[in-house]
Design an enzyme around this catalytic site. Structure first.
Site, PDB file in Angstrom:
ATOM      1  N   ASN A  82       0.861  -1.182   0.000  1.00  0.00           N
ATOM      2  CA  ASN A  82       0.000   0.000   0.000  1.00  0.00           C
ATOM      3  C   ASN A  82       0.896   1.231   0.000  1.00  0.00           C
ATOM      4  O   ASN A  82       1.501   1.563   1.016  1.00  0.00           O
ATOM      5  CB  ASN A  82      -0.900  -0.030   1.255  1.00  0.00           C
ATOM      6  CG  ASN A  82      -1.708   1.242   1.413  1.00  0.00           C
ATOM      7  OD1 ASN A  82      -1.809   2.046   0.487  1.00  0.00           O
ATOM      8  ND2 ASN A  82      -2.292   1.431   2.592  1.00  0.00           N
ATOM      9  N   LYS A 112       0.051   4.268  -0.288  1.00  0.00           N
ATOM     10  CA  LYS A 112      -0.617   5.444   0.305  1.00  0.00           C
ATOM     11  C   LYS A 112      -0.398   6.684  -0.583  1.00  0.00           C
ATOM     12  O   LYS A 112      -0.293   6.552  -1.794  1.00  0.00           O
ATOM     13  CB  LYS A 112      -0.134   5.681   1.736  1.00  0.00           C
ATOM     14  CG  LYS A 112      -0.183   4.417   2.578  1.00  0.00           C
ATOM     15  CD  LYS A 112      -0.035   4.685   4.046  1.00  0.00           C
ATOM     16  CE  LYS A 112       0.094   3.364   4.785  1.00  0.00           C
ATOM     17  NZ  LYS A 112      -0.077   3.516   6.221  1.00  0.00           N
ATOM     18  N   HIS A 153      -9.630   0.698   4.677  1.00  0.00           N
ATOM     19  CA  HIS A 153      -8.364   0.921   5.381  1.00  0.00           C
ATOM     20  C   HIS A 153      -8.633   1.823   6.595  1.00  0.00           C
ATOM     21  O   HIS A 153      -9.452   2.736   6.528  1.00  0.00           O
ATOM     22  CB  HIS A 153      -7.338   1.567   4.439  1.00  0.00           C
ATOM     23  CG  HIS A 153      -5.959   1.567   5.013  1.00  0.00           C
ATOM     24  ND1 HIS A 153      -5.554   2.480   5.958  1.00  0.00           N
ATOM     25  CD2 HIS A 153      -4.901   0.746   4.810  1.00  0.00           C
ATOM     26  CE1 HIS A 153      -4.300   2.221   6.295  1.00  0.00           C
ATOM     27  NE2 HIS A 153      -3.876   1.177   5.614  1.00  0.00           N
ATOM     28  N   GLU A 179      -7.073   4.211   7.807  1.00  0.00           N
ATOM     29  CA  GLU A 179      -6.898   5.655   7.584  1.00  0.00           C
ATOM     30  C   GLU A 179      -8.152   6.259   6.962  1.00  0.00           C
ATOM     31  O   GLU A 179      -8.511   7.407   7.229  1.00  0.00           O
ATOM     32  CB  GLU A 179      -5.654   5.897   6.704  1.00  0.00           C
ATOM     33  CG  GLU A 179      -4.378   5.687   7.511  1.00  0.00           C
ATOM     34  CD  GLU A 179      -3.165   5.262   6.709  1.00  0.00           C
ATOM     35  OE1 GLU A 179      -3.164   5.404   5.473  1.00  0.00           O
ATOM     36  OE2 GLU A 179      -2.203   4.764   7.326  1.00  0.00           O
ATOM     37  N   GLU A 198      -5.443  -5.528  10.244  1.00  0.00           N
ATOM     38  CA  GLU A 198      -4.477  -4.456  10.482  1.00  0.00           C
ATOM     39  C   GLU A 198      -4.788  -3.765  11.806  1.00  0.00           C
ATOM     40  O   GLU A 198      -5.629  -2.850  11.842  1.00  0.00           O
ATOM     41  CB  GLU A 198      -4.542  -3.438   9.343  1.00  0.00           C
ATOM     42  CG  GLU A 198      -4.178  -4.004   7.991  1.00  0.00           C
ATOM     43  CD  GLU A 198      -3.583  -2.936   7.108  1.00  0.00           C
ATOM     44  OE1 GLU A 198      -2.438  -3.117   6.677  1.00  0.00           O
ATOM     45  OE2 GLU A 198      -4.242  -1.916   6.871  1.00  0.00           O
ATOM     46  N   GLY A 216       2.166   1.974  10.677  1.00  0.00           N
ATOM     47  CA  GLY A 216       3.056   3.126  10.553  1.00  0.00           C
ATOM     48  C   GLY A 216       3.734   3.511  11.860  1.00  0.00           C
ATOM     49  O   GLY A 216       4.321   4.584  11.968  1.00  0.00           O
ATOM     50  N   SER A 240       3.317  -2.476  10.221  1.00  0.00           N
ATOM     51  CA  SER A 240       4.771  -2.440  10.411  1.00  0.00           C
ATOM     52  C   SER A 240       5.458  -3.755  10.058  1.00  0.00           C
ATOM     53  O   SER A 240       6.397  -4.181  10.744  1.00  0.00           O
ATOM     54  CB  SER A 240       5.117  -2.013  11.853  1.00  0.00           C
ATOM     55  OG  SER A 240       4.641  -0.703  12.089  1.00  0.00           O
TER      56      SER A 240
HETATM   57  C1  PEP Z   1      -0.833  -0.072   5.884  1.00  0.00           C
HETATM   58  O1  PEP Z   1      -0.907   1.117   5.646  1.00  0.00           O
HETATM   59  O2  PEP Z   1      -1.707  -0.826   5.459  1.00  0.00           O
HETATM   60  C2  PEP Z   1       0.305  -0.536   6.677  1.00  0.00           C
HETATM   61  C3  PEP Z   1       0.254  -1.754   7.129  1.00  0.00           C
HETATM   62  O3  PEP Z   1       1.342   0.344   6.903  1.00  0.00           O
HETATM   63  P1  PEP Z   1       2.770   0.046   7.623  1.00  0.00           P
HETATM   64  O4  PEP Z   1       3.288  -1.241   7.032  1.00  0.00           O
HETATM   65  O5  PEP Z   1       3.614   1.211   7.280  1.00  0.00           O
HETATM   66  O6  PEP Z   1       2.494  -0.102   9.065  1.00  0.00           O
END
Ligand code: PEP
Length: 258
Positions: A9, A11, A95, A97, A167, A173, A212
């Site tokens: 992703n 973003k 997601h 976000e 997630e 992040g 992460s």
């Molecule tokens: C994501 O945005 O779906 C995500 C898992 O980000 P990160 O790997 O940076 O935590």
């Protein structure tokens, strides 16, 4: 047997130049990745570049969002049919976000999920709890609510053509990944929820972990029986780290097949 998937992703990152170089690097290294599914989710405006560079490659691509309506007066929005027109096979739905920053409700997310399926896109449904919810012992209730709203709207059979990404919001992040055991516990619970509706769907649905994921923790996560790959944010913006995560998935896939 479920095929592992590693998805990136991107973003709201990148430029024409970085999209070109990242996709070129991934494409050059994609040959040994054929045993798993590799998907990238660039920003909408770089999807035409993905179409040019990735057509006939082992790497699929998709969009980070869609609007659940057909062509019409929806200024600034992108319909599922437009994504299909650009060769997308996948789309991220729900997601965290988008849930948090753009106030996407359970109803809207379910409509987006259904719109994706209606256009023959494969939705990657993101679900997960916040830190406050986890600390309040509400993880299972949150996952159930997020999953049930989709099952009620689209039906359990819709998961024949969908992927789930667990997630935990507190791990996205932050550099603070869930331990393999924490992730496994949540994945097993999600599979149990699916199983309550359809045992076969529960067995075949892929559940990715996101939060992460890096080159050095991917193998530990993939060793868990209910983790079928990863949705990767930060580490997907650099070819070396994303490919190392893909490689860990290939190793795991080969181990499961042996
Ligand atoms: C994501 O945005 O779906 C995500 C898992 O980000 P990160 O790997 O940076 O935590």
């Amino acid at each position: 047997m479920r095929k592992l998937m590693v998805a990136g992703n991107w973003k709201m990152h990148g430029s024409r130049q970085t999209t070109q170089s990242l996709l070129e690097s991934l494409k050059q290294s994609a040959a040994p990745l054929t045993h798993i599914d590799v998907v990238v989710f660039p920003s909408f405006i770089y999807l035409p570049q993905a179409q040019t560079l990735l057509t006939n490659s082992a790497i699929a691509y998709g969009a980070q969002n869609l609007y659940p309506g057909n062509a019409g007066a929806f200024t600034g929005e992108i319909a599922a049919s437009m994504l299909v027109d650009l060769g997308c096979r996948y789309v991220l739905i729900g997601h965290s976000e988008r849930r948090a920053l753009f106030s996407e409700t359970l109803t809207l997310i379910a409509e987006k999920f259904q719109a994706a399926l209606a256009a023959s896109l494969i939705p990657v449904l993101c679900i997960g709890e916040t830190l406050a919810e986890r600390e309040a012992g509400q993880m299972e209730a949150v996952l159930k609510k997020q999953l049930d709203s989709i099952i009620e709207k689209a039906g359990i059979s819709s998961f024949e053509r969908a992927v789930i990404a667990y997630e935990p919001v507190w791990a996205i992040g932050t550099g603070k990944t869930a331990t393999p055991e924490q992730a496994q516990q949540a994945h097993a619970y999600i599979r149990q929820l699916l199983s309550g509706a359809d045992a076969n769907i529960a067995k075949t649905t892929r559940i990715l972990y996101g939060g992460s994921v890096k080159a050095d923790n991917a193998a530990g996560l993939f060793a868990m029986p209910d983790i079928d790959g990863a949705l990767v944010g930060g580490a997907s913006l650099e070819a070396t780290s994303f490919l190392a995560i893909c490689q860990a998935a290939v190793v795991r896939q080969e181990m499961v097949r042996a």
